[in-house]
Design a protein around this motif. Structure first.
Motif, PDB file in Angstrom:
ATOM      1  N   PHE A   5      51.420  34.169 -62.820  1.00  0.00           N
ATOM      2  CA  PHE A   5      50.225  34.220 -63.659  1.00  0.00           C
ATOM      3  C   PHE A   5      49.016  33.712 -62.895  1.00  0.00           C
ATOM      4  O   PHE A   5      49.186  32.906 -61.981  1.00  0.00           O
ATOM      5  CB  PHE A   5      50.442  33.384 -64.924  1.00  0.00           C
ATOM      6  N   PRO A   6      47.784  34.165 -63.238  1.00  0.00           N
ATOM      7  CA  PRO A   6      47.494  35.114 -64.299  1.00  0.00           C
ATOM      8  C   PRO A   6      47.942  36.527 -63.923  1.00  0.00           C
ATOM      9  O   PRO A   6      47.893  36.912 -62.758  1.00  0.00           O
ATOM     10  CB  PRO A   6      45.972  35.046 -64.437  1.00  0.00           C
ATOM     11  N   ALA A   7      48.355  37.276 -64.961  1.00  0.00           N
ATOM     12  CA  ALA A   7      48.731  38.665 -64.754  1.00  0.00           C
ATOM     13  C   ALA A   7      47.752  39.549 -65.524  1.00  0.00           C
ATOM     14  O   ALA A   7      47.188  39.116 -66.531  1.00  0.00           O
ATOM     15  CB  ALA A   7      50.156  38.896 -65.250  1.00  0.00           C
ATOM     16  N   LEU A   8      47.553  40.739 -65.013  1.00  0.00           N
ATOM     17  CA  LEU A   8      46.655  41.670 -65.700  1.00  0.00           C
ATOM     18  C   LEU A   8      47.502  42.850 -66.152  1.00  0.00           C
ATOM     19  O   LEU A   8      48.155  43.497 -65.327  1.00  0.00           O
ATOM     20  CB  LEU A   8      45.553  42.102 -64.725  1.00  0.00           C
ATOM     21  N   ALA A   9      47.540  43.091 -67.467  1.00  0.00           N
ATOM     22  CA  ALA A   9      48.378  44.176 -67.988  1.00  0.00           C
ATOM     23  C   ALA A   9      47.536  45.336 -68.494  1.00  0.00           C
ATOM     24  O   ALA A   9      46.574  45.138 -69.242  1.00  0.00           O
ATOM     25  CB  ALA A   9      49.257  43.637 -69.118  1.00  0.00           C
ATOM     26  N   LEU A  10      47.911  46.529 -68.065  1.00  0.00           N
ATOM     27  CA  LEU A  10      47.322  47.741 -68.644  1.00  0.00           C
ATOM     28  C   LEU A  10      48.321  48.258 -69.675  1.00  0.00           C
ATOM     29  O   LEU A  10      49.435  48.652 -69.320  1.00  0.00           O
ATOM     30  CB  LEU A  10      47.089  48.802 -67.559  1.00  0.00           C
ATOM     31  N   ILE A  11      47.926  48.226 -70.955  1.00  0.00           N
ATOM     32  CA  ILE A  11      48.793  48.762 -72.015  1.00  0.00           C
ATOM     33  C   ILE A  11      48.291  50.153 -72.358  1.00  0.00           C
ATOM     34  O   ILE A  11      47.146  50.328 -72.781  1.00  0.00           O
ATOM     35  CB  ILE A  11      48.742  47.900 -73.294  1.00  0.00           C
ATOM     36  N   VAL A  12      49.157  51.145 -72.163  1.00  0.00           N
ATOM     37  CA  VAL A  12      48.776  52.526 -72.465  1.00  0.00           C
ATOM     38  C   VAL A  12      49.855  53.151 -73.354  1.00  0.00           C
ATOM     39  O   VAL A  12      50.928  53.501 -72.875  1.00  0.00           O
ATOM     40  CB  VAL A  12      48.584  53.371 -71.175  1.00  0.00           C
ATOM     41  N   SER A  13      49.558  53.259 -74.640  1.00  0.00           N
ATOM     42  CA  SER A  13      50.552  53.805 -75.565  1.00  0.00           C
ATOM     43  C   SER A  13      49.911  54.921 -76.380  1.00  0.00           C
ATOM     44  O   SER A  13      48.797  55.366 -76.079  1.00  0.00           O
ATOM     45  CB  SER A  13      51.077  52.696 -76.472  1.00  0.00           C
ATOM     46  N   GLY A  14      50.623  55.354 -77.422  1.00  0.00           N
ATOM     47  CA  GLY A  14      50.084  56.424 -78.256  1.00  0.00           C
ATOM     48  C   GLY A  14      48.900  55.962 -79.090  1.00  0.00           C
ATOM     49  O   GLY A  14      48.014  56.746 -79.423  1.00  0.00           O
ATOM     50  N   GLY A  15      48.846  54.682 -79.409  1.00  0.00           N
ATOM     51  CA  GLY A  15      47.782  54.178 -80.281  1.00  0.00           C
ATOM     52  C   GLY A  15      46.825  53.212 -79.612  1.00  0.00           C
ATOM     53  O   GLY A  15      45.789  52.872 -80.180  1.00  0.00           O
ATOM     54  N   HIS A  16      47.137  52.746 -78.402  1.00  0.00           N
ATOM     55  CA  HIS A  16      46.316  51.725 -77.761  1.00  0.00           C
ATOM     56  C   HIS A  16      46.113  51.984 -76.267  1.00  0.00           C
ATOM     57  O   HIS A  16      47.004  52.509 -75.601  1.00  0.00           O
ATOM     58  CB  HIS A  16      46.964  50.331 -77.911  1.00  0.00           C
ATOM     59  N   THR A  17      44.934  51.597 -75.791  1.00  0.00           N
ATOM     60  CA  THR A  17      44.691  51.510 -74.348  1.00  0.00           C
ATOM     61  C   THR A  17      43.903  50.231 -74.155  1.00  0.00           C
ATOM     62  O   THR A  17      42.759  50.131 -74.585  1.00  0.00           O
ATOM     63  CB  THR A  17      43.901  52.728 -73.839  1.00  0.00           C
ATOM     64  N   GLN A  18      44.560  49.243 -73.583  1.00  0.00           N
ATOM     65  CA  GLN A  18      43.933  47.928 -73.464  1.00  0.00           C
ATOM     66  C   GLN A  18      44.212  47.317 -72.093  1.00  0.00           C
ATOM     67  O   GLN A  18      45.283  47.534 -71.521  1.00  0.00           O
ATOM     68  CB  GLN A  18      44.502  46.966 -74.520  1.00  0.00           C
ATOM     69  N   LEU A  19      43.232  46.546 -71.612  1.00  0.00           N
ATOM     70  CA  LEU A  19      43.450  45.692 -70.442  1.00  0.00           C
ATOM     71  C   LEU A  19      43.556  44.273 -70.970  1.00  0.00           C
ATOM     72  O   LEU A  19      42.637  43.786 -71.647  1.00  0.00           O
ATOM     73  CB  LEU A  19      42.283  45.823 -69.465  1.00  0.00           C
ATOM     74  N   VAL A  20      44.688  43.644 -70.709  1.00  0.00           N
ATOM     75  CA  VAL A  20      44.941  42.320 -71.265  1.00  0.00           C
ATOM     76  C   VAL A  20      45.226  41.336 -70.133  1.00  0.00           C
ATOM     77  O   VAL A  20      46.077  41.596 -69.278  1.00  0.00           O
ATOM     78  CB  VAL A  20      46.148  42.363 -72.242  1.00  0.00           C
ATOM     79  N   LEU A  21      44.494  40.234 -70.135  1.00  0.00           N
ATOM     80  CA  LEU A  21      44.752  39.172 -69.170  1.00  0.00           C
ATOM     81  C   LEU A  21      45.833  38.265 -69.758  1.00  0.00           C
ATOM     82  O   LEU A  21      45.677  37.745 -70.861  1.00  0.00           O
ATOM     83  CB  LEU A  21      43.461  38.381 -68.925  1.00  0.00           C
ATOM     84  N   VAL A  22      46.942  38.136 -69.027  1.00  0.00           N
ATOM     85  CA  VAL A  22      48.014  37.239 -69.480  1.00  0.00           C
ATOM     86  C   VAL A  22      47.849  35.946 -68.688  1.00  0.00           C
ATOM     87  O   VAL A  22      48.212  35.868 -67.519  1.00  0.00           O
ATOM     88  CB  VAL A  22      49.411  37.861 -69.226  1.00  0.00           C
ATOM     89  N   LYS A  23      47.249  34.956 -69.343  1.00  0.00           N
ATOM     90  CA  LYS A  23      46.920  33.710 -68.624  1.00  0.00           C
ATOM     91  C   LYS A  23      48.190  32.956 -68.283  1.00  0.00           C
ATOM     92  O   LYS A  23      48.323  32.384 -67.215  1.00  0.00           O
ATOM     93  CB  LYS A  23      46.009  32.849 -69.479  1.00  0.00           C
ATOM     94  N   LYS A  24      49.093  32.895 -69.242  1.00  0.00           N
ATOM     95  CA  LYS A  24      50.445  32.389 -69.021  1.00  0.00           C
ATOM     96  C   LYS A  24      51.300  32.966 -70.130  1.00  0.00           C
ATOM     97  O   LYS A  24      50.796  33.716 -70.970  1.00  0.00           O
ATOM     98  CB  LYS A  24      50.483  30.861 -68.972  1.00  0.00           C
ATOM     99  N   GLN A  25      52.580  32.612 -70.149  1.00  0.00           N
ATOM    100  CA  GLN A  25      53.465  33.157 -71.174  1.00  0.00           C
ATOM    101  C   GLN A  25      52.874  32.950 -72.577  1.00  0.00           C
ATOM    102  O   GLN A  25      52.449  31.834 -72.905  1.00  0.00           O
ATOM    103  CB  GLN A  25      54.811  32.431 -71.084  1.00  0.00           C
ATOM    104  N   ASN A  26      52.803  34.035 -73.353  1.00  0.00           N
ATOM    105  CA  ASN A  26      52.329  33.968 -74.751  1.00  0.00           C
ATOM    106  C   ASN A  26      50.832  33.703 -74.889  1.00  0.00           C
ATOM    107  O   ASN A  26      50.374  33.407 -75.983  1.00  0.00           O
ATOM    108  CB  ASN A  26      53.059  32.900 -75.572  1.00  0.00           C
ATOM    109  N   GLN A  27      50.078  33.770 -73.772  1.00  0.00           N
ATOM    110  CA  GLN A  27      48.629  33.530 -73.902  1.00  0.00           C
ATOM    111  C   GLN A  27      47.840  34.719 -73.366  1.00  0.00           C
ATOM    112  O   GLN A  27      47.862  34.989 -72.163  1.00  0.00           O
ATOM    113  CB  GLN A  27      48.256  32.264 -73.141  1.00  0.00           C
TER     114      GLN A  27
END
Ligand code: KG4
Ligand code: ZN
Length: 335
Positions: free
Chosen positions: A128-150
């Protein structure tokens, strides 16, 4: 410890059982029953039909996932509570409540988007930090994962989601449903440079996406009188290339901005090999000290294993959901 995961947010009825020993996950079962063949005839998901199918399937799927384990072997029950289709979510949450009540098990309400990210957590060294690209049927988001569950949302689509765009373009081209896998297959034989489709917001400094204009471009292109002279394969390859370029550029921009040590791909569109390859090579080139991960085979699209994994991290924090408070929330925001 063993955790059972249940997922019914869209059109997959799924249940999975994991065992966690010394922090390592062991997959005991991962059962997914897809309704895609049923919804294909309508060209998209019909929520009432999806809910009825979930109702029919949920208990047999849970039984299969238990593979001989008794309820008293379990430590907790994790279930998707949102976001998703309300009628679909309700089948999962109400079933989980009934099972948890009758077997005296603690409940863990899981955010579906968090779970997509957690599909990458299967015994891998995530820094961490990790940067996640979520690409699904209903969402497209860039999410910063600061640590587990955050989590911190740093960018998202202003209109269509990437998967939704694949599905709509496949509908325009009349090549089948769901659009992602069909387009990917045809694109393999097409020329990605054949048509210069727009790359929306590519050169803008922000981290948001927009895909509806790209979809409209394909629509207008397909209405041209000389459209038949083009090969569908070239349209698919060129469209896919435009999506991949935008997704990759914004993800790298965000990863650099937030100094991500890990870059993660998550959600149904993560099944796309061309997207995985492009992201992997760009992370290697532009961020050589960061690692790139995508979900293992079968864990990009909806499944319950990711719900069970997310459940484990909530369990570790003793973040249980009281029985009376567990509810389906179709608009649950991750961050
Ligand atoms: O995450 P997911 O299974 O369900 C939602 O949470 O929405 O994502 C489904 C989306 C669909 O839009 C589907 O077309 C897309 O993922 N998808 C793909 C591929 N496989 C599934 N998109 C591009 N390439 C693929 N191989
Ligand atoms: Zn999903």
């Amino acid at each position: 410890m063993k955790i059972l995961g249940i997922e019914t947010s869209c059109d997959e009825t799924a249940a999975a059982l994991i065992e966690v020993k010394a922090g390592r996950f062991q997959v005991l079962s991962n059962i997914v029953s897809s309704q895609v063949d049923i919804h294909r005839q309508f060209g998209g998901i019909v929520p009432e039909v999806a809910a009825r199918e979930h109702l029919k399937n949920i208990l047999p799927i849970v039984d299969q996932a238990l593979i001989g384990n008794s309820w008293s072997d379990l430590s907790a029950l994790a279930v998707t509570s949102g976001p998703g289709l309300i009628t679909s979510l309700l089948v999962g949450t109400e079933t989980a409540k009934a099972l948890a009540f009758s077997h005296s098990l603690p409940l863990l309400a899981i955010n579906h988007l968090e779970a997509h990210i957690c599909a990458n957590w299967l015994n891998r060294p995530i820094r961490f930090p990790a940067l996640a690209l979520i690409v699904s049927g209903g969402h497209t988001q860039l999410v910063l994962v600061k640590k587990q569950n955050q989590y911190q949302l740093v960018g998202e689509t202003l209109d269509d989601a990437a998967g939704e765009c694949f599905d709509k373009v496949a509908k325009i081209l009349d090549i089948g449903y769901p659009g992602g896998p069909v387009i990917e297959k045809l694109a393999k034989e097409g020329d990605p440079q054949a048509i210069d489709f727009p790359r929306p917001l590519l050169n803008k400094n922000g981290l948001d996406f927009s895909f509806s204009g790209l979809k409209t471009s394909v629509l207008y292109f397909s209405r041209q009188p000389d459209f038949k002279e083009y090969k569908t394969k070239d349209v698919c390859a060129s469209f896919q290339q435009a999506v991949i370029e935008v997704l990759t550029a914004k993800t790298l921009k965000a990863a650099k901005r937030y100094r991500a040590k890990t870059v993660l791909l998550a959600g149904g569109v993560a099944a796309n090999k061309a997207l995985r390859q492009n992201l992997a090579s760009q992370v290697k080139k532009q961020l050589p000290s960061s690692k790139f991960f995508h979900p293992a085979k079968g864990l990009s699209t909806d499944n319950a294993l990711m719900i069970a994994i997310a459940g484990y991290y909530r369990f570790r924090e003793k973040n249980f959901t009281p029985w009376a408070k567990l509810k389906a929330d179709p608009n649950w925001q991750l961050a």
